[in-house]
Design a protein around this motif. Structure first.
Motif, PDB file in Angstrom:
ATOM      1  N   TYR A   1       0.940  -1.223   0.144  1.00 13.84           N
ATOM      2  CA  TYR A   1      -0.068  -0.044  -0.032  1.00 13.84           C
ATOM      3  C   TYR A   1       0.825   1.343  -0.067  1.00 13.84           C
ATOM      4  O   TYR A   1       0.669   2.112  -0.895  1.00 13.84           O
ATOM      5  CB  TYR A   1      -0.880  -0.026   1.207  1.00 13.84           C
ATOM      6  N   ALA A   2       1.779   1.423   0.999  1.00 16.64           N
ATOM      7  CA  ALA A   2       2.681   2.339   1.027  1.00 16.64           C
ATOM      8  C   ALA A   2       3.659   2.521  -0.159  1.00 16.64           C
ATOM      9  O   ALA A   2       3.642   3.814  -0.624  1.00 16.64           O
ATOM     10  CB  ALA A   2       3.655   2.386   2.104  1.00 16.64           C
ATOM     11  N   ARG A   3       3.970   1.553  -0.840  1.00 17.74           N
ATOM     12  CA  ARG A   3       4.837   1.641  -2.172  1.00 17.74           C
ATOM     13  C   ARG A   3       3.980   2.172  -3.242  1.00 17.74           C
ATOM     14  O   ARG A   3       4.497   2.963  -4.029  1.00 17.74           O
ATOM     15  CB  ARG A   3       5.217   0.225  -2.535  1.00 17.74           C
ATOM     16  N   GLY A   4       2.479   1.849  -3.065  1.00 18.95           N
ATOM     17  CA  GLY A   4       1.652   2.373  -4.144  1.00 18.95           C
ATOM     18  C   GLY A   4       1.532   3.932  -3.976  1.00 18.95           C
ATOM     19  O   GLY A   4       1.303   4.516  -4.818  1.00 18.95           O
ATOM     20  N   ASP A   5       1.482   4.119  -2.618  1.00 22.32           N
ATOM     21  CA  ASP A   5       1.286   5.824  -2.292  1.00 22.32           C
ATOM     22  C   ASP A   5       2.755   6.581  -2.834  1.00 22.32           C
ATOM     23  O   ASP A   5       2.515   7.558  -3.362  1.00 22.32           O
ATOM     24  CB  ASP A   5       1.478   5.951  -0.849  1.00 22.32           C
ATOM     25  N   GLY A   6       3.755   6.018  -2.788  1.00 22.25           N
ATOM     26  CA  GLY A   6       4.884   6.697  -3.114  1.00 22.25           C
ATOM     27  C   GLY A   6       4.978   6.502  -4.688  1.00 22.25           C
ATOM     28  O   GLY A   6       5.234   7.675  -5.426  1.00 22.25           O
ATOM     29  N   LYS A   7       4.584   5.683  -5.502  1.00 21.73           N
ATOM     30  CA  LYS A   7       4.468   5.543  -6.995  1.00 21.73           C
ATOM     31  C   LYS A   7       3.486   6.698  -7.219  1.00 21.73           C
ATOM     32  O   LYS A   7       3.798   7.376  -8.406  1.00 21.73           O
ATOM     33  CB  LYS A   7       3.895   4.202  -7.400  1.00 21.73           C
ATOM     34  N   ALA A   8       2.356   6.679  -6.692  1.00 25.16           N
ATOM     35  CA  ALA A   8       1.265   7.651  -7.078  1.00 25.16           C
ATOM     36  C   ALA A   8       1.413   9.240  -6.487  1.00 25.16           C
ATOM     37  O   ALA A   8       0.684  10.123  -6.759  1.00 25.16           O
ATOM     38  CB  ALA A   8       0.047   7.166  -6.687  1.00 25.16           C
ATOM     39  N   ASP A   9       2.595   9.420  -5.595  1.00 25.19           N
ATOM     40  CA  ASP A   9       2.983  10.510  -5.107  1.00 25.19           C
ATOM     41  C   ASP A   9       1.557  10.977  -4.249  1.00 25.19           C
ATOM     42  O   ASP A   9       1.008  12.286  -4.456  1.00 25.19           O
ATOM     43  CB  ASP A   9       3.139  11.712  -6.108  1.00 25.19           C
ATOM     44  N   LEU A  10       1.152  10.289  -3.349  1.00 23.12           N
ATOM     45  CA  LEU A  10       0.231  10.277  -2.352  1.00 23.12           C
ATOM     46  C   LEU A  10       0.342  10.518  -1.027  1.00 23.12           C
ATOM     47  O   LEU A  10       1.459  10.068  -0.476  1.00 23.12           O
ATOM     48  CB  LEU A  10      -0.903   9.286  -2.286  1.00 23.12           C
ATOM     49  N   TRP A  11      -0.185  11.368  -0.306  1.00 21.65           N
ATOM     50  CA  TRP A  11      -0.043  11.545   1.061  1.00 21.65           C
ATOM     51  C   TRP A  11       1.127  11.944   1.792  1.00 21.65           C
ATOM     52  O   TRP A  11       1.873  11.406   2.574  1.00 21.65           O
ATOM     53  CB  TRP A  11      -0.703  10.405   1.783  1.00 21.65           C
ATOM     54  N   ARG A  12       2.025  12.982   0.995  1.00 21.64           N
ATOM     55  CA  ARG A  12       3.338  13.417   1.340  1.00 21.64           C
ATOM     56  C   ARG A  12       3.254  13.811   2.962  1.00 21.64           C
ATOM     57  O   ARG A  12       4.133  13.449   3.651  1.00 21.64           O
ATOM     58  CB  ARG A  12       3.969  14.519   0.514  1.00 21.64           C
ATOM     59  N   LEU A  13       2.376  14.736   3.290  1.00 25.24           N
ATOM     60  CA  LEU A  13       2.350  15.008   4.684  1.00 25.24           C
ATOM     61  C   LEU A  13       2.166  13.917   5.504  1.00 25.24           C
ATOM     62  O   LEU A  13       2.756  13.878   6.474  1.00 25.24           O
ATOM     63  CB  LEU A  13       1.300  16.127   4.876  1.00 25.24           C
ATOM     64  N   ARG A  14       1.309  12.933   5.415  1.00 24.46           N
ATOM     65  CA  ARG A  14       1.055  11.919   6.277  1.00 24.46           C
ATOM     66  C   ARG A  14       2.157  10.967   6.374  1.00 24.46           C
ATOM     67  O   ARG A  14       2.327  10.512   7.719  1.00 24.46           O
ATOM     68  CB  ARG A  14      -0.335  11.217   5.807  1.00 24.46           C
ATOM     69  N   HIS A  15       2.748  10.697   5.506  1.00 21.56           N
ATOM     70  CA  HIS A  15       4.117   9.998   5.548  1.00 21.56           C
ATOM     71  C   HIS A  15       5.160  10.897   6.351  1.00 21.56           C
ATOM     72  O   HIS A  15       5.996  10.247   7.005  1.00 21.56           O
ATOM     73  CB  HIS A  15       4.519   9.414   4.074  1.00 21.56           C
ATOM     74  N   ALA A  16       5.308  12.177   5.961  1.00 21.35           N
ATOM     75  CA  ALA A  16       6.252  13.079   6.525  1.00 21.35           C
ATOM     76  C   ALA A  16       6.015  12.847   8.131  1.00 21.35           C
ATOM     77  O   ALA A  16       6.863  12.902   8.958  1.00 21.35           O
ATOM     78  CB  ALA A  16       6.279  14.247   6.237  1.00 21.35           C
ATOM     79  N   ILE A  17       4.789  13.087   8.606  1.00 21.41           N
ATOM     80  CA  ILE A  17       4.448  12.985  10.043  1.00 21.41           C
ATOM     81  C   ILE A  17       4.754  11.660  10.667  1.00 21.41           C
ATOM     82  O   ILE A  17       5.640  11.600  11.890  1.00 21.41           O
ATOM     83  CB  ILE A  17       3.079  13.317  10.034  1.00 21.41           C
ATOM     84  N   ARG A  18       4.781  10.537   9.895  1.00 18.67           N
ATOM     85  CA  ARG A  18       4.997   9.356  10.472  1.00 18.67           C
ATOM     86  C   ARG A  18       6.685   9.049  10.683  1.00 18.67           C
ATOM     87  O   ARG A  18       7.131   8.802  11.725  1.00 18.67           O
ATOM     88  CB  ARG A  18       4.594   8.192   9.709  1.00 18.67           C
ATOM     89  N   TYR A  19       7.550   9.553   9.706  1.00 19.16           N
ATOM     90  CA  TYR A  19       8.753   9.549   9.882  1.00 19.16           C
ATOM     91  C   TYR A  19       9.189  10.358  10.836  1.00 19.16           C
ATOM     92  O   TYR A  19      10.078  10.185  11.843  1.00 19.16           O
ATOM     93  CB  TYR A  19       9.491   9.954   8.602  1.00 19.16           C
ATOM     94  N   LEU A  20       8.712  11.765  11.148  1.00 22.63           N
ATOM     95  CA  LEU A  20       9.064  12.687  12.224  1.00 22.63           C
ATOM     96  C   LEU A  20       8.747  12.084  13.589  1.00 22.63           C
ATOM     97  O   LEU A  20       9.699  12.134  14.459  1.00 22.63           O
ATOM     98  CB  LEU A  20       8.340  13.993  11.946  1.00 22.63           C
ATOM     99  N   THR A  21       7.470  11.462  13.576  1.00 22.47           N
ATOM    100  CA  THR A  21       7.296  10.915  14.770  1.00 22.47           C
ATOM    101  C   THR A  21       8.191   9.708  15.452  1.00 22.47           C
ATOM    102  O   THR A  21       8.682   9.496  16.517  1.00 22.47           O
ATOM    103  CB  THR A  21       5.968  10.117  14.740  1.00 22.47           C
ATOM    104  N   TYR A  22       8.400   8.714  14.394  1.00 26.92           N
ATOM    105  CA  TYR A  22       9.352   7.577  14.629  1.00 26.92           C
ATOM    106  C   TYR A  22      10.870   7.974  14.912  1.00 26.92           C
ATOM    107  O   TYR A  22      11.669   7.328  15.631  1.00 26.92           O
ATOM    108  CB  TYR A  22       9.304   6.541  13.750  1.00 26.92           C
TER     109      TYR A  22
END
Length: 324
Positions: free
Chosen positions: A212-233
């Protein structure tokens, strides 16, 4: 109106009987069922050839991804209305009647059904509670349905260019976004229920969310959502741990007290989904929730950059799905 049900399958011999049985038991029978098989080798095609309760048409497209299979089946469908579902589900008897009702009444071009967990083990109960929303968890006007429960006019599918065949996962999300851009919010039909079995193991779940997340990256989806996850962890949690070691014991007590708030929603779902569990199994399921959440987050953090790398390698060859 003539109604076609469309399904894609690939090695679904174990789960397919539940879908076929529930299709045959629909209150409103489909005028036809069109399935596209992506090259099954496990007896799926033999099951389909033996099915005699439905007006069934089977297309065989070895190597086709989900988007390609759905588009091929919809192209072959003769119905004015197309209802899409998946092989690994069980349909409520009223599913088809309910999901096409807004289209038949002229209230919508697209109708979104809903889904519930259909767990078959303690782990799957915990999985369903962690990842599958209840109706109260969503906003109807913003809900984007999975293609395990959606219906639309075939003309609408054609107008937005169908499912994106260059994308192997998250394809239904892109299709939804294009439909919503053209026609506005979908009509949500909570009574159009599909029962969906959660992944049976952490390994299967990790692979699902990685894709699912690889699909997000391929389609350039939810940049902020993924950035928040990296920032959190990668930033916030390490800082919290360091602050705890440098601070007083009260810091750790405060952190432990905050845990229920972090997992309140899945634990709330667990009360209903796990109502048949005994007290000991309920505790086990509750303890699995943080493990499942963490596994899903790690899978997303690994999968998203893999999708971005694929996108970078194919730059210049990916259509702009945001343009109708």
């Amino acid at each position: 109106m003539r109604v076609s049900v469309v399904v894609t399958v690939l090695n679904e011999a174990r789960s397919l009987p539940r879908l076929l049985d529930s299709l045959a038991a629909q209150d409103r029978q489909p005028d036809e069922v069109v399935l596209c098989d992506g090259g099954s080798t496990d007896g799926t095609l033999a099951l389909l050839s033996a099915e005699d309760r439905l007006d069934l048409r089977v297309l065989v497209r070895p190597g086709a991804n989900i988007s390609q299979g759905r588009n091929a089946a919809i192209h072959a469908a003769t119905g004015d209305v197309v209802a899409v579902t998946d092989a690994g589900v069980r349909l409520d008897p009223a599913w088809l009647e309910r999901i096409i009702e807004p289209l038949e009444e002229g209230r919508a071009r697209v109708a979104a059904g809903f889904f519930r967990a259909d767990p078959q083990s303690l782990f799957e109960v915990a999985m369903g509670a962690t990842v599958l929303p209840e109706l109260r968890d969503i906003r109807a006007e913003r809900f984007l349905p999975s293609s395990r429960s959606v219906a639309f006019f075939k003309a609408a599918w054609k107008e937005v260019g169908g499912y994106p065949e260059w994308l192997d996962y998250c394809e239904d999300l892109i299709f939804d976004l294009r439909l919503r851009s053209r026609y506005g919010p979908f009509v949500l039909v909570p009574e159009a229920l599909v029962y969906f079995r959660p992944r049976p193991s952490l390994r299967a779940f990790f692979l699902q969310y990685y894709r699912y997340a690889r699909g997000d990256g391929k389609a350039d989806l939810w940049r902020l959502r993924h950035a928040i996850r990296y920032l959190t962890y990668l930033v916030v949690l390490p800082l919290i741990v360091v602050a705890g070691f440098l601070g007083s014991p009260w810091w750790w007590a405060l952190m432990l007290m905050s845990i229920p708030g972090m997992f309140w929603v899945p634990w709330r779902r667990l009360r209903q989904l796990g109502e048949t569990l005994n007290p000991v199994d309920r505790v086990k399921a509750a303890l699995l929730v943080p493990v499942i959440r963490f596994t899903g987050d790690v899978a997303k953090m690994v999968g998203y950059p893999a999708g971005l790398l694929w996108r970078w390698r194919h730059r210049g060859h990916i259509p702009d799905w945001r343009k109708l």
